[in-house]
Write a protein that holds these residues in place. Structure first.
Motif, PDB file in Angstrom:
ATOM      1  N   PRO A 199      43.014  46.247  44.140  1.00 52.34           N
ATOM      2  CA  PRO A 199      44.190  45.957  43.309  1.00 52.34           C
ATOM      3  C   PRO A 199      44.182  44.486  42.881  1.00 52.34           C
ATOM      4  N   THR A 200      44.873  44.199  41.777  1.00 54.23           N
ATOM      5  CA  THR A 200      44.955  42.815  41.314  1.00 54.23           C
ATOM      6  C   THR A 200      46.171  42.620  40.421  1.00 54.23           C
ATOM      7  N   GLY A 201      46.622  41.385  40.360  1.00 50.54           N
ATOM      8  CA  GLY A 201      47.672  41.009  39.431  1.00 50.54           C
ATOM      9  C   GLY A 201      47.130  40.340  38.177  1.00 50.54           C
ATOM     10  N   TRP A 202      45.808  40.222  38.088  1.00 48.67           N
ATOM     11  CA  TRP A 202      45.178  39.630  36.911  1.00 48.67           C
ATOM     12  C   TRP A 202      44.870  40.730  35.903  1.00 48.67           C
ATOM     13  N   ARG A 203      44.916  40.421  34.614  1.00 43.51           N
ATOM     14  CA  ARG A 203      44.730  41.439  33.578  1.00 43.51           C
ATOM     15  C   ARG A 203      43.241  41.695  33.329  1.00 43.51           C
ATOM     16  N   HIS A 204      42.909  42.969  33.280  1.00 37.01           N
ATOM     17  CA  HIS A 204      41.528  43.436  33.145  1.00 37.01           C
ATOM     18  C   HIS A 204      41.165  43.468  31.661  1.00 37.01           C
ATOM     19  N   VAL A 205      40.362  42.468  31.229  1.00 25.18           N
ATOM     20  CA  VAL A 205      40.065  42.312  29.803  1.00 25.18           C
ATOM     21  C   VAL A 205      38.617  42.621  29.451  1.00 25.18           C
ATOM     22  N   GLY A 206      37.734  42.637  30.434  1.00 27.23           N
ATOM     23  CA  GLY A 206      36.330  42.893  30.174  1.00 27.23           C
ATOM     24  C   GLY A 206      35.708  43.658  31.327  1.00 27.23           C
ATOM     25  N   GLN A 207      34.590  44.309  31.060  1.00 21.30           N
ATOM     26  CA  GLN A 207      33.879  45.034  32.108  1.00 21.30           C
ATOM     27  C   GLN A 207      32.391  44.718  32.016  1.00 21.30           C
ATOM     28  N   THR A 208      31.826  44.356  33.160  1.00 21.18           N
ATOM     29  CA  THR A 208      30.400  44.060  33.247  1.00 21.18           C
ATOM     30  C   THR A 208      29.756  44.997  34.261  1.00 21.18           C
ATOM     31  N   GLY A 209      28.436  45.045  34.233  1.00 23.19           N
ATOM     32  CA  GLY A 209      27.692  45.762  35.255  1.00 23.19           C
ATOM     33  C   GLY A 209      27.158  44.837  36.330  1.00 23.19           C
ATOM     34  N   PHE A 210      27.655  43.602  36.350  1.00 20.64           N
ATOM     35  CA  PHE A 210      27.135  42.576  37.252  1.00 20.64           C
ATOM     36  C   PHE A 210      27.751  42.725  38.639  1.00 20.64           C
ATOM     37  N   ARG A 211      26.892  42.783  39.656  1.00 22.62           N
ATOM     38  CA  ARG A 211      27.355  42.862  41.043  1.00 22.62           C
ATOM     39  C   ARG A 211      27.199  41.490  41.694  1.00 22.62           C
ATOM     40  N   ALA A 212      28.312  40.816  41.862  1.00 28.01           N
ATOM     41  CA  ALA A 212      28.285  39.457  42.406  1.00 28.01           C
ATOM     42  C   ALA A 212      28.054  39.445  43.909  1.00 28.01           C
ATOM     43  N   PHE A 213      28.294  40.565  44.575  1.00 31.95           N
ATOM     44  CA  PHE A 213      28.098  40.678  46.018  1.00 31.95           C
ATOM     45  C   PHE A 213      27.092  41.786  46.286  1.00 31.95           C
ATOM     46  N   ARG A 214      25.977  41.395  46.927  1.00 34.21           N
ATOM     47  CA  ARG A 214      24.905  42.343  47.209  1.00 34.21           C
ATOM     48  C   ARG A 214      24.562  42.243  48.698  1.00 34.21           C
ATOM     49  N   PRO A 215      25.273  42.991  49.525  1.00 36.53           N
ATOM     50  CA  PRO A 215      25.175  42.802  50.973  1.00 36.53           C
ATOM     51  C   PRO A 215      23.793  43.037  51.549  1.00 36.53           C
ATOM     52  N   GLY A 251      23.309  44.138  35.547  1.00 38.23           N
ATOM     53  CA  GLY A 251      24.000  44.625  34.361  1.00 38.23           C
ATOM     54  C   GLY A 251      23.476  43.995  33.086  1.00 38.23           C
ATOM     55  N   GLY A 252      22.175  43.688  33.062  1.00 39.77           N
ATOM     56  CA  GLY A 252      21.565  43.061  31.889  1.00 39.77           C
ATOM     57  C   GLY A 252      21.685  41.554  31.849  1.00 39.77           C
TER      58      GLY A 252
END
Length: 244
Positions: free
Chosen positions: A185-201, A236-237
């Motif tokens: 969940p978030t209170g920030w507005r969802h304006v874009g979508q990427t395929g980038f995974r910033a966390f790769r455990p 995500g490219g």
């Protein structure tokens, strides 16, 4: 900035060096530069360093025998130069991240643009055309806060939460972007979508982005986004190049 920097002790083995009480580009730059200087010098007793938006943190070995001497060394380094004018650390990268703006993948673009007083086209142009810095990592593993966007994007968070945004969601508030590393969940507005995974455990380096890196969220199509997803590309490219 006559009152900064400021040294605070955190618990029995932490030192916090603050460069401001609110986010600014010079204060963020100073925090990044100070941490890099400590890392280069390899101080005995310092087990870990990190940065927040405007501070650098040093975690000290609890068994280190002379905390007073380490505090004195920290104060001497703080006074040694104008940290607000220091260059950003070396080893930084520029990431170009394909991003779908709006559509059903990022459904709050129009709402966010309206709050910012922009048309949808202007909103896409200003976000995709602004090279933003990873100011800090926080909230969730590997999740970057990025900025700063133009003044028009000094918009508040929502008063209610969005139930959930997916991994790779690009959200906006208070002249900053966040790129979600987990679904939450978030209170920030969802304006874009990427395929980038910033966390790769499972990776050797699970946090892909580092404070000081810069990012361009370049516009792409939903079709291209889905091709990256179907190929299982965790970037995500996205492509990266060294800038320092």
């Amino acid at each position: 900035m006559p009152n900064w920097p400021e040294l605070c002790t955190i618990g029995t083995n932490g030192l916090l060096i603050r460069f401001g009480d609110q986010l600014s580009e010079p204060a963020n730059r100073a925090a990044l530069a100070f941490r890099a200087a400590v890392e280069r010098e390899g101080w005995s007793g310092v087990e870990e360093t990190s940065t927040s938006l405007v501070s650098a943190y040093l975690r000290v070995d609890p068994a280190f025998p002379d905390m007073d001497a380490l505090e004195a060394r920290t104060l001497a380094l703080m006074a040694s130069r104008d940290w607000f004018a220091e260059p950003l650390p070396e080893g930084r990268r520029l990431w170009r991240v394909p991003t779908v703006y709006g559509t059903d993948l990022a459904p709050q673009l129009e709402e966010a643009a309206d709050v910012a007083g922009l048309s949808v086209a202007e909103a896409i142009a200003t976000i995709s055309g602004t090279q933003v810095r990873v100011q800090t990592i926080g909230f969730a593993p590997g999740q970057p806060y990025l900025g700063a966007l133009p003044e028009a994007w000094n918009i508040p968070r929502q008063t209610a939460l969005t139930d959930k945004v997916p991994i790779g969601a690009l959200t906006v508030a208070i002249r900053q972007l966040t790129l979600f590393s987990v679904s939450t969940p978030t209170g920030w507005r969802h304006v874009g979508q990427t395929g980038f995974r910033a966390f790769r455990p499972d990776a050797d380096d699970p946090f892909v982005l580092r404070p000081g890196d810069e990012v361009l969220f370049q516009e792409t199509t939903p079709e291209q986004y889905h091709r990256y997803q179907d190929a299982g590309d965790p970037d995500g490219g996205a492509v990266a190049e060294q800038i320092a």
